[in-house]
Write a protein that holds these residues in place. Structure first.
Motif, mmCIF file in Angstrom:
data_model
loop_
_atom_site.group_PDB
_atom_site.id
_atom_site.type_symbol
_atom_site.label_atom_id
_atom_site.label_comp_id
_atom_site.label_asym_id
_atom_site.label_seq_id
_atom_site.Cartn_x
_atom_site.Cartn_y
_atom_site.Cartn_z
ATOM 1 N N TYR A 87 8.586 20.529 3.945
ATOM 2 C CA TYR A 87 9.833 20.384 3.172
ATOM 3 C C TYR A 87 9.935 21.417 2.049
ATOM 4 N N LEU A 88 8.854 21.540 1.279
ATOM 5 C CA LEU A 88 8.833 22.466 0.138
ATOM 6 C C LEU A 88 7.545 23.291 0.206
ATOM 7 N N PRO A 89 7.582 24.410 0.933
ATOM 8 C CA PRO A 89 6.354 25.168 1.201
ATOM 9 C C PRO A 89 5.743 25.881 0.001
ATOM 10 N N ASN A 90 6.473 26.071 -1.056
ATOM 11 C CA ASN A 90 5.946 26.828 -2.185
ATOM 12 C C ASN A 90 5.369 25.960 -3.294
ATOM 13 N N GLU A 91 5.195 24.677 -3.023
ATOM 14 C CA GLU A 91 4.676 23.767 -4.042
ATOM 15 C C GLU A 91 3.209 23.436 -3.767
ATOM 16 N N PRO A 92 2.408 23.294 -4.826
ATOM 17 C CA PRO A 92 0.973 23.009 -4.670
ATOM 18 C C PRO A 92 0.698 21.499 -4.533
ATOM 19 N N TRP A 93 0.935 20.941 -3.374
ATOM 20 C CA TRP A 93 0.814 19.499 -3.152
ATOM 21 C C TRP A 93 -0.638 19.029 -3.169
ATOM 22 N N SER A 94 -0.864 17.881 -3.770
ATOM 23 C CA SER A 94 -2.160 17.198 -3.736
ATOM 24 C C SER A 94 -1.871 15.711 -3.544
ATOM 25 N N VAL A 95 -2.291 15.162 -2.415
ATOM 26 C CA VAL A 95 -2.008 13.765 -2.088
ATOM 27 C C VAL A 95 -3.324 12.998 -2.044
ATOM 28 N N LYS A 96 -3.366 11.855 -2.744
ATOM 29 C CA LYS A 96 -4.587 11.048 -2.792
ATOM 30 C C LYS A 96 -4.251 9.567 -2.615
ATOM 31 N N ASN A 97 -4.990 8.934 -1.709
ATOM 32 C CA ASN A 97 -4.868 7.502 -1.476
ATOM 33 C C ASN A 97 -5.753 6.771 -2.479
ATOM 34 N N GLN A 98 -5.149 5.997 -3.356
ATOM 35 C CA GLN A 98 -5.908 5.292 -4.384
ATOM 36 C C GLN A 98 -6.775 4.169 -3.810
ATOM 37 N N ALA A 99 -6.564 3.818 -2.556
ATOM 38 C CA ALA A 99 -7.413 2.810 -1.911
ATOM 39 C C ALA A 99 -8.816 3.336 -1.640
ATOM 40 N N ARG A 100 -9.016 4.656 -1.739
ATOM 41 C CA ARG A 100 -10.363 5.215 -1.546
ATOM 42 C C ARG A 100 -10.897 5.944 -2.785
ATOM 43 N N MET A 101 -10.051 6.163 -3.778
ATOM 44 C CA MET A 101 -10.467 6.988 -4.914
ATOM 45 C C MET A 101 -11.497 6.315 -5.814
ATOM 46 N N HIS A 102 -11.628 5.005 -5.738
ATOM 47 C CA HIS A 102 -12.662 4.329 -6.535
ATOM 48 C C HIS A 102 -14.057 4.830 -6.145
ATOM 49 N N VAL A 103 -14.237 5.204 -4.881
ATOM 50 C CA VAL A 103 -15.527 5.718 -4.426
ATOM 51 C C VAL A 103 -15.799 7.064 -5.094
ATOM 52 N N VAL A 104 -14.796 7.923 -5.098
ATOM 53 C CA VAL A 104 -14.910 9.244 -5.725
ATOM 54 C C VAL A 104 -15.185 9.098 -7.224
#
Length: 188
Positions: A87-104
């Motif tokens: 959709y927007l190729p020039n944007e620096p996307w970062s997607v994170k599922n909070q259901a797994r981020m507690h491990v990180v």
């Protein structure tokens, strides 16, 4: 200059920004469960406003979070980043599922995206916005006072005395926000 005091005023600031609304509209298209655009996306906009910057400060990434216990694999995050890039190729996307981020983050499992946000290191970063059927919503588990006042302080999980405090201090020092926004008040 009028200061931002309420979530409604914050929503108005965001709604007046065509670029931000384009990002929010694009994220809404994915219909991710409990999704928000958060962190620097809002923080930088508000700090630019407080510093009367004429141009938007560029972002290292656009943080999109969501909460999906059924599909916690990181591979889905990468797929969503690819969809957003279509959709927007020039944007620096970062997607994170909070259901797994507690491990990180070495913490107890999060119950929602907002719970995940509450565990971000800095209070003014722990904020999200989303567009749902044309309506802007704000999630601020620690409130907006720090953000709109230019105050940087740790969230409870990263408070002084906690094992996570060094991570907070290191992040704040490495980000060098005071060189971009010199009016900030930074507390360690």
């Amino acid at each position: 200059m009028k200061l931002i005091k309420t979530e409604e005023e914050l929503k108005s600031l965001i709604a007046a920004d065509e670029w931000m609304m384009g990002i929010l509209t694009t994220v809404e298209k994915l219909q991710l469960p409990d999704s928000w655009v958060c962190a620097g996306f809002i923080r930088s906009k508000v700090w630019d406003f407080l510093h009367k910057k004429e141009y938007r400060t560029s972002l290292a990434d656009i943080d999109v979070i969501y909460f999906d216990k059924v599909n916690p694999s990181e591979k889905y995050e990468k797929q969503y980043e690819q969809e957003l890039t279509k959709y927007l190729p020039n944007e620096p996307w970062s997607v994170k599922n909070q259901a797994r981020m507690h491990v990180v983050n070495n913490s107890e499992p999060y119950q929602s995206s907002i719970d995940g946000m509450a565990h971000f290191p800095e209070i003014p970063t722990a904020i999200g916005v989303r567009l749902t059927n044309g309506i802007l919503e704000i999630a601020a588990p620690h409130g907006i006072k720090h953000l709109v006042s230019g105050i940087v302080a740790p969230t409870p999980y990263f408070q002084k005395g906690s094992p996570m405090h060094e991570i907070y201090k290191s992040r704040v020092q490495n980000k060098q926000w005071e060189s971009i926004w010199p009016k900030l008040q930074i507390f360690y």
